[in-house]
Design an enzyme around this catalytic site. Structure first.
Site, PDB file in Angstrom:
ATOM      1  N   ASP A   1     -59.741  -1.059 -82.982  1.00 16.06           N
ATOM      2  CA  ASP A   1     -58.282  -1.391 -83.309  1.00 16.06           C
ATOM      3  C   ASP A   1     -57.893  -2.748 -82.819  1.00 16.06           C
ATOM      4  OD1 ASP A   1     -55.747  -1.786 -83.355  1.00 16.06           O
ATOM      5  OD2 ASP A   1     -55.259   0.425 -82.782  1.00 16.06           O
TER       6      ASP A   1
ATOM      7  N   CYS B   1     -44.887   3.793 -79.242  1.00 16.28           N
ATOM      8  CA  CYS B   1     -45.754   4.570 -80.219  1.00 16.28           C
ATOM      9  C   CYS B   1     -47.207   4.967 -79.554  1.00 16.28           C
ATOM     10  CB  CYS B   1     -46.246   3.627 -81.367  1.00 16.28           C
ATOM     11  SG  CYS B   1     -45.035   3.224 -82.625  1.00 16.28           S
TER      12      CYS B   1
HETATM   13  N1  PLP Z   1     -52.730  -0.361 -82.902  1.00 12.29           N
HETATM   14  C1  PLP Z   1     -52.039  -1.052 -82.020  1.00 12.29           C
HETATM   15  C2  PLP Z   1     -52.982  -1.149 -80.795  1.00 12.29           C
HETATM   16  C3  PLP Z   1     -50.883  -1.633 -82.181  1.00 12.29           C
HETATM   17  O1  PLP Z   1     -50.386  -2.040 -81.151  1.00 12.29           O
HETATM   18  C4  PLP Z   1     -50.273  -1.256 -83.346  1.00 12.29           C
HETATM   19  C5  PLP Z   1     -48.921  -1.959 -83.612  1.00 12.29           C
HETATM   20  O2  PLP Z   1     -48.190  -2.170 -82.772  1.00 12.29           O
HETATM   21  C6  PLP Z   1     -50.864  -1.000 -84.444  1.00 12.29           C
HETATM   22  C7  PLP Z   1     -52.178  -0.094 -84.122  1.00 12.29           C
HETATM   23  C8  PLP Z   1     -50.579  -0.471 -85.933  1.00 12.29           C
HETATM   24  O3  PLP Z   1     -50.238  -1.708 -86.526  1.00 12.29           O
HETATM   25  P1  PLP Z   1     -49.246  -2.002 -87.766  1.00 12.29           P
HETATM   26  O4  PLP Z   1     -48.166  -1.274 -87.606  1.00 12.29           O
HETATM   27  O5  PLP Z   1     -49.189  -3.290 -87.896  1.00 12.29           O
HETATM   28  O6  PLP Z   1     -50.162  -1.432 -88.982  1.00 12.29           O
END
Ligand code: PLP
Length: 407
Positions: free
Chosen positions: A201, A365
């Site tokens: 990711d 999150c």
């Molecule tokens: N993964 C990580 C580490 C993130 O920081 C984020 C968003 O902050 C995401 C996944 C999800 O990204 P998106 O909301 O742009 O799909």
């Protein structure tokens, strides 16, 4: 240092505004989304106002020109990540969609009852929930690599989790809450030695860290355009061709097909097999511009300056009494998450906003990280190379002032 940070900053007009009367904006929420350089806005404007035609299907000039620009954006991303072919770069609407695509489609290909999927305790919800749902659908088991209070993954624990049932490992390149840059080369190697697929990711990694997918040898790398100075609603999934070829489609519809009868459908070649319907082509073209913008400066130069800002900020913030920092890994992007004794993070965020500072507060999150530290939320400063030491000084003074208010 040869990097001209003032010149870099000058490409982002949004940063030069008063956000409240007589309060200049100080934008410290770059991990949530980055601001856009003028060239990205101009690209959007140009394709919306002058060259809008639906791609891949039109015979007219605007459709042909937009198609070329969209495919050129793919080539820009291929070079940026050093993918071995353009079939390996799929446009999505963001990291979340990219991970869901893999969880669904690779899950169909290789996950069966009793299999195991490994994520880490450091993951954003977007890299937990799709795997959890996959486990529920297939009767598989989710395993979790723990992290230390310092914010570093426990690779010994990872080694002991790996076994013949492990089919997929999914970890982030950099943590959005703690800033830790994870040892992904090592994690990829260990996962592969165990015969597992490895997804990275890259939502937070892409703007800060070097990403050479061939050198890394990851099977998948996901990122969002809006975190690298590009438009929202754009993202990339890199995947190795030989694996993508075997994976069934995720979403279906027009463009991802080869032939359709009521009896049977055959599918398009890569990457189109995974790009159903009308793509978000205008934004993707602007994403290509954002990636070129970053490539022009070079990530090492951008990171060097960001790291200098990070060290400077830490040296200032450490002077404030009652600060608790979350995550002080040796290898970090410019993210500082903290709490101040006696001040709730929401109060702090709201008051900081009144003074012009945009920071993120709350659970970020990452509920498992909140649970790890047994807190309800944090305040997060996330830096970009367009930030300045003066902004950090102002922030330090603002925190001291707010602390006085709560005495
Ligand atoms: N993964 C990580 C580490 C993130 O920081 C984020 C968003 O902050 C995401 C996944 C999800 O990204 P998106 O909301 O742009 O799909």
């Amino acid at each position: 240092m040869s990097f001209d940070f003032q010149e870099f900053r000058s490409h982002f007009p949004i940063l030069y505004q008063d956000i409240h009367p007589k309060k200049k904006l100080v934008y410290f929420d770059n991990a949530a989304t980055t601001q856009k350089p003028i060239s990205v806005a101009q690209k959007l404007d140009h394709y919306m106002m002058k060259v809008n035609g639906n791609i891949h299907r039109g015979t007219h000039k605007m459709a042909a020109d937009a198609t070329k620009a969209y495919e050129d954006a793919r080539d820009i991303v291929v070079n940026f990540m050093n993918a071995s072919s353009r079939e390996e770069v799929i446009f999505t609407k963001g990291t979340t969609e990219s991970i869901n695509l893999v969880a669904f489609s690779l899950g169909e290909l290789c996950i069966n009852q009793g299999d195991e999927i490994i994520v880490s305790e450091l993951e954003h919800h977007a890299n937990i929930v799709p795997w959890q749902m996959l486990c529920q659908r297939k009767g598989a088991v989710l395993r979790v690599i723990p992290f230390s209070d310092k914010g570093e993954l426990d690779l010994d624990a990872f080694a002991s989790l790996l076994n013949e049932k492990t089919k997929i490992v999914a970890v982030n390149h950099a943590s959005n809450a703690l800033g830790t840059i994870n040892p992904i080369s090592e994690i990829i190697r260990m996962g592969h030695e165990n015969g597992a697929y490895v997804l990275i990711d890259g939502a937070q990694g892409i703007a800060h860290c070097e990403v050479d997918v061939q050198k890394l040898d990851c099977d998948f790398y996901a990122f969002s355009g809006h975190k690298i100075y590009g438009p929202t609603g754009t993202g990339v999934l890199y995947g190795k061709k030989e694996i993508l070829d075997k994976m069934p489609p995720f979403m279906t519809g027009g463009e991802m097909i080869d032939t359709v009868t009521f009896g049977e459908t055959t599918f398009n070649v890569l990457p189109y097999k995974f790009e159903p319907g009308t793509p978000n082509y205008i934004d993707v073209i602007a994403l290509g511009e954002a990636v070129s913008f970053v490539a022009k400066y070079g990530k090492p130069a951008l990171f060097e300056w960001e790291h200098e800002l990070y060290c400077y900020a830490m040296s200032k913030l450490r002077q404030i009494e009652g600060m608790r920092f979350f995550g002080e890994a040796d290898n970090k992007v410019g993210i500082i998450s903290f709490a101040i004794d006696g001040i709730h993070h929401f109060d702090l965020g709201t008051l900081l906003d009144q003074l012009g500072f945009a920071v993120r507060t709350g659970r970020l999150c990452v509920d498992p990280i909140m649970d790890h530290y047994k807190v309800q939320g944090m305040t997060r400063v996330s830096l970009s190379p367009y930030n300045t030491k003066e902004e950090i000084d102002q922030f330090y003074n603002a925190l001291l002032r707010l602390q006085q208010m709560f005495l």
